[in-house]
Design a protein around this motif. Structure first.
Motif, PDB file in Angstrom:
ATOM      1  N   THR A 277       0.874  -1.168   0.000  1.00 50.38           N
ATOM      2  CA  THR A 277       0.000   0.000   0.000  1.00 50.38           C
ATOM      3  C   THR A 277       0.914   1.221   0.000  1.00 50.38           C
ATOM      4  O   THR A 277       2.131   1.102   0.072  1.00 50.38           O
ATOM      5  CB  THR A 277      -0.931   0.031   1.228  1.00 50.38           C
ATOM      6  OG1 THR A 277      -0.131   0.070   2.430  1.00 50.38           O
ATOM      7  CG2 THR A 277      -1.830  -1.188   1.271  1.00 50.38           C
ATOM      8  N   GLY A 278       0.324   2.413  -0.063  1.00 50.46           N
ATOM      9  CA  GLY A 278       1.156   3.601  -0.175  1.00 50.46           C
ATOM     10  C   GLY A 278       1.739   3.713  -1.569  1.00 50.46           C
ATOM     11  O   GLY A 278       1.146   3.257  -2.543  1.00 50.46           O
ATOM     12  N   ASP A 279       2.909   4.342  -1.689  1.00 53.64           N
ATOM     13  CA  ASP A 279       3.559   4.513  -2.995  1.00 53.64           C
ATOM     14  C   ASP A 279       4.302   3.230  -3.354  1.00 53.64           C
ATOM     15  O   ASP A 279       5.488   3.063  -3.056  1.00 53.64           O
ATOM     16  CB  ASP A 279       4.513   5.712  -2.970  1.00 53.64           C
ATOM     17  CG  ASP A 279       4.977   6.120  -4.368  1.00 53.64           C
ATOM     18  OD1 ASP A 279       4.924   5.261  -5.279  1.00 53.64           O
ATOM     19  OD2 ASP A 279       5.389   7.274  -4.551  1.00 53.64           O
ATOM     20  N   ILE A 280       3.616   2.325  -4.014  1.00 54.92           N
ATOM     21  CA  ILE A 280       4.176   1.016  -4.359  1.00 54.92           C
ATOM     22  C   ILE A 280       5.325   1.158  -5.346  1.00 54.92           C
ATOM     23  O   ILE A 280       6.352   0.475  -5.233  1.00 54.92           O
ATOM     24  CB  ILE A 280       3.074   0.105  -4.941  1.00 54.92           C
ATOM     25  CG1 ILE A 280       1.988  -0.131  -3.905  1.00 54.92           C
ATOM     26  CG2 ILE A 280       3.652  -1.223  -5.418  1.00 54.92           C
ATOM     27  CD1 ILE A 280       0.737  -0.779  -4.457  1.00 54.92           C
ATOM     28  N   ASP A 281       5.164   2.039  -6.319  1.00 53.66           N
ATOM     29  CA  ASP A 281       6.207   2.203  -7.330  1.00 53.66           C
ATOM     30  C   ASP A 281       7.506   2.705  -6.728  1.00 53.66           C
ATOM     31  O   ASP A 281       8.585   2.362  -7.208  1.00 53.66           O
ATOM     32  CB  ASP A 281       5.729   3.146  -8.431  1.00 53.66           C
ATOM     33  CG  ASP A 281       4.805   2.464  -9.420  1.00 53.66           C
ATOM     34  OD1 ASP A 281       5.125   1.344  -9.844  1.00 53.66           O
ATOM     35  OD2 ASP A 281       3.757   3.036  -9.754  1.00 53.66           O
ATOM     36  N   GLU A 282       7.428   3.515  -5.679  1.00 56.42           N
ATOM     37  CA  GLU A 282       8.646   3.988  -5.027  1.00 56.42           C
ATOM     38  C   GLU A 282       9.430   2.819  -4.455  1.00 56.42           C
ATOM     39  O   GLU A 282      10.669   2.762  -4.555  1.00 56.42           O
ATOM     40  CB  GLU A 282       8.295   4.989  -3.925  1.00 56.42           C
ATOM     41  CG  GLU A 282       9.511   5.649  -3.297  1.00 56.42           C
ATOM     42  CD  GLU A 282       9.154   6.636  -2.196  1.00 56.42           C
ATOM     43  OE1 GLU A 282       9.957   7.557  -1.931  1.00 56.42           O
ATOM     44  OE2 GLU A 282       8.075   6.476  -1.590  1.00 56.42           O
ATOM     45  N   VAL A 283       8.728   1.856  -3.867  1.00 48.76           N
ATOM     46  CA  VAL A 283       9.374   0.648  -3.344  1.00 48.76           C
ATOM     47  C   VAL A 283       9.950  -0.179  -4.479  1.00 48.76           C
ATOM     48  O   VAL A 283      11.127  -0.562  -4.469  1.00 48.76           O
ATOM     49  CB  VAL A 283       8.371  -0.202  -2.533  1.00 48.76           C
ATOM     50  CG1 VAL A 283       9.033  -1.491  -2.060  1.00 48.76           C
ATOM     51  CG2 VAL A 283       7.825   0.585  -1.354  1.00 48.76           C
ATOM     52  N   ALA A 284       9.114  -0.475  -5.482  1.00 46.30           N
ATOM     53  CA  ALA A 284       9.544  -1.331  -6.590  1.00 46.30           C
ATOM     54  C   ALA A 284      10.703  -0.719  -7.373  1.00 46.30           C
ATOM     55  O   ALA A 284      11.615  -1.428  -7.806  1.00 46.30           O
ATOM     56  CB  ALA A 284       8.364  -1.610  -7.521  1.00 46.30           C
ATOM     57  N   ASP A 285      10.668   0.606  -7.550  1.00 50.94           N
ATOM     58  CA  ASP A 285      11.761   1.268  -8.258  1.00 50.94           C
ATOM     59  C   ASP A 285      13.085   1.067  -7.536  1.00 50.94           C
ATOM     60  O   ASP A 285      14.121   0.776  -8.156  1.00 50.94           O
ATOM     61  CB  ASP A 285      11.478   2.766  -8.387  1.00 50.94           C
ATOM     62  CG  ASP A 285      10.387   3.081  -9.404  1.00 50.94           C
ATOM     63  OD1 ASP A 285       9.993   2.161 -10.147  1.00 50.94           O
ATOM     64  OD2 ASP A 285       9.939   4.238  -9.448  1.00 50.94           O
ATOM     65  N   ALA A 286      13.076   1.243  -6.208  1.00 52.20           N
ATOM     66  CA  ALA A 286      14.308   1.101  -5.427  1.00 52.20           C
ATOM     67  C   ALA A 286      14.831  -0.326  -5.488  1.00 52.20           C
ATOM     68  O   ALA A 286      16.041  -0.555  -5.619  1.00 52.20           O
ATOM     69  CB  ALA A 286      14.050   1.510  -3.973  1.00 52.20           C
ATOM     70  N   VAL A 287      13.929  -1.313  -5.417  1.00 50.25           N
ATOM     71  CA  VAL A 287      14.335  -2.719  -5.477  1.00 50.25           C
ATOM     72  C   VAL A 287      14.902  -3.052  -6.852  1.00 50.25           C
ATOM     73  O   VAL A 287      15.964  -3.691  -6.973  1.00 50.25           O
ATOM     74  CB  VAL A 287      13.146  -3.641  -5.142  1.00 50.25           C
ATOM     75  CG1 VAL A 287      13.543  -5.104  -5.312  1.00 50.25           C
ATOM     76  CG2 VAL A 287      12.662  -3.389  -3.729  1.00 50.25           C
ATOM     77  N   GLU A 288      14.209  -2.622  -7.896  1.00 51.90           N
ATOM     78  CA  GLU A 288      14.674  -2.922  -9.256  1.00 51.90           C
ATOM     79  C   GLU A 288      16.034  -2.296  -9.532  1.00 51.90           C
ATOM     80  O   GLU A 288      16.918  -2.939 -10.117  1.00 51.90           O
ATOM     81  CB  GLU A 288      13.648  -2.429 -10.270  1.00 51.90           C
ATOM     82  CG  GLU A 288      14.002  -2.773 -11.714  1.00 51.90           C
ATOM     83  CD  GLU A 288      12.930  -2.382 -12.701  1.00 51.90           C
ATOM     84  OE1 GLU A 288      13.155  -2.583 -13.914  1.00 51.90           O
ATOM     85  OE2 GLU A 288      11.871  -1.877 -12.277  1.00 51.90           O
TER      86      GLU A 288
END
Length: 533
Positions: A277-288
């Motif tokens: 939840t929240g800014d999911i893309d911010e998490v996924a971007d950092a992981v990628e």
């Protein structure tokens, strides 16, 4: 934008919610001693990524949520994603809730799932309590650990629960209200005032663990302490932590980064403890970026929508600051409820502005009228603006030039007035709504925008007396009903919405029950009759 007048209104459904027609991945079982651990494999990336949940999970129910869907598909776009339910939760063996799994047995489960999935070496992505289990796995199984990603994690449970007594309140919530979504405030406060999501979260609670098991699992997590093994972690490590995490303070993540050699700390925005939840893309971007070295491209979605901006411009006099804040929250909760009735979505917030989007202009107008009426009953008056255009949808928010125009229209509206652009009035033609033209909105470098005031007292009823209204259905039930009307079978609907056949069958049964109709054909006919333009 003149061409909008001839456009058929597009359904504002995110790409995640429709899943592009893909079914949820197949559930399989790995053997860990005498236990069976449910797992799924998604994607065909060049390396394996095993996601380790924290407190609770359910591999089938989670895919019903667009946020989890988007999160998992972002990870699966660059990896071979392995998901699993820990023992005692979800689809895995439950066992006796009084016999808590030891940290060693949880490590055995990770290894068993990796073996069953054919993974010799994987990135461990641990969330919350799953971060501690991932740390322990990396320290004891370095030959099978490619890298670590630790989100909202901690080395010992004493680092959790920011406010004194918060865990005792959490335990009380499990004991007395498990299954109604009340624990959402401890995981995703940004969604707590979303009644549809809270209803779904309650179902997620019930199908993830029984109340007694949930209480046992929560208490088990309070015994976590992996501080002694932190120096033994040799795998490349990324530590992610939201700056205002509601359950685990940022200092816990910072301590992990300091004690794991070479670890990288990235601070994220938001309060939500749940990773999807929240800014999911911010998490996924950092992981990628960390795992691939490539700079991710932001995945936003531009879709046509009708936007409603309501500005609270007048409140009852002589109210204290606290009472005024409670009143604003009540108006926001009212807006959430009304928007859900008309298939819309309201962004988070407790200030004097309410932002909502809808898949059709007449629904936005009708919602605005009801909001003005119910807010007026509370002694609150709003000025509202409605406009149509393409906006960018993010997780639980949207933005773009049409939103700024809608705000300008709301500013032009008188106290208690609802103003709409001529695009709205043209597209809502034939919906039983009435408008009176006002002065045009002058915009620099653009043609004047004709504005029309809504005349609520002339509102014509959409439903005949005694006839059931599809507004009683939830947003998901209306989605299912639309597909039933289109002639799709239950399996086809399940594939379209990424649900199980059983879930679709239950939704259809609920639709017929709520509408008091005998057959799918009767429900489809009623939907076609009442569908607003």
């Amino acid at each position: 934008m003149r061409q909008l007048a001839g456009i058929v209104i597009l359904l504002v459904v995110s790409a995640e919610a429709s899943c592009k027609g893909l079914k949820p991945p197949e559930v399989r079982y790995a053997k860990s001693g005498d236990w069976r651990i449910a797992y799924q494999v998604v994607g065909q990336g060049s390396f394996d990524l095993a996601f380790v949940h924290g407190f609770m999970s359910n591999l089938e129910v989670q895919w019903e949520d667009p946020g989890f869907n988007h999160f998992a598909n972002r990870l699966a776009a660059f990896s071979r994603l392995i998901l699993f339910d820990g023992r005692g939760t979800g689809l895995s063996d439950r066992g006796d809730p009084n016999e808590l799994p030891s940290p060693e047995s949880r490590i055995d489960d990770i290894r068993a799932v990796m073996d069953a999935a054919g993974s010799g070496k994987a990135v461990l992505f641990g969330s919350s309590a799953g971060a501690a289990m991932s740390i322990l796995f990396a320290a004891t199984q370095p030959q099978r650990t490619r890298a670590l990603v630790l989100y909202g994690g901690y080395a010992q449970s004493r680092d959790c629960w920011i406010e004194d007594g918060a865990f005792a309140e959490f335990e009380e919530s499990i004991s007395t209200a498990w299954g109604n979504g009340s624990t959402l405030r401890y995981f995703a406060p940004s969604r707590f005032n979303d009644p549809r999501f809270r209803e779904w979260w309650g179902r997620f609670e019930r199908l993830s663990a029984s109340p007694r098991a949930a209480l046992a699992l929560a208490r088990m997590d309070t015994a976590i302490d992996v501080r002694t093994v932190l120096p033994r972690v040799k795998a490349p490590t990324l530590v992610l932590h939201r700056a205002n995490d509601v359950s685990v303070p940022q200092e816990a993540g910072r301590a992990l980064a300091q004690q794991i050699a070479g670890a990288k700390l990235v601070t994220l925005t938001g309060r939500d403890h749940t990773v999807w939840t929240g800014d999911i893309d911010e998490v996924a971007d950092a992981v990628e970026a960390f795992l691939t070295g490539a700079r991710p491209v932001r995945h936003h979605h531009q879709l046509l929508a009708t936007l409603l901006v309501a500005r609270i411009v007048q409140q009852p006099a002589h109210r204290s600051t606290d009472a005024s804040g409670e009143l604003l929250q009540l108006v926001h909760d009212t807006a959430q409820r009304l928007a859900g009735r008309y298939g819309g979505h309201v962004t988070d917030g407790v200030g004097p502005e309410i932002l909502a989007c809808f898949d059709g202009p007449s629904r936005a107008v009708r919602c605005g009228i009801e909001l003005a009426r119910e807010a007026g009953a509370l002694g609150v008056k709003c000025s509202s603006g409605i406009h149509v255009g393409e906006v960018e949808f993010h997780e639980n928010s949207f933005d773009g030039h049409p939103l700024h125009v809608a705000r300008e229209i709301a500013e032009r509206a008188k106290v208690g007035e609802i103003l709409a652009s001529h695009f709205v009035t043209e597209l809502a033609s034939g919906a039983g709504l009435h408008f009176v033209e006002r002065d045009a909105l002058e915009r620099r470098g653009e043609a004047p925008l004709r504005l029309f005031a809504v005349v609520p007292e002339h509102l014509e009823p959409q439903v005949k007396p005694g006839e059931p209204a599809i507004d009683v259905l939830t947003a998901r039930e209306r989605e299912v009903l639309n597909l039933v009307s289109a002639g799709l079978s239950n399996p086809a609907i399940a594939a379209e919405l990424c649900l199980s056949n059983h879930t679709v069958k239950r939704h259809v049964a609920n639709i017929l029950l709520k509408l008091d109709l005998p057959t799918r054909a009767a429900a489809a006919a009623l939907a076609a009759k009442q569908q607003a333009p």
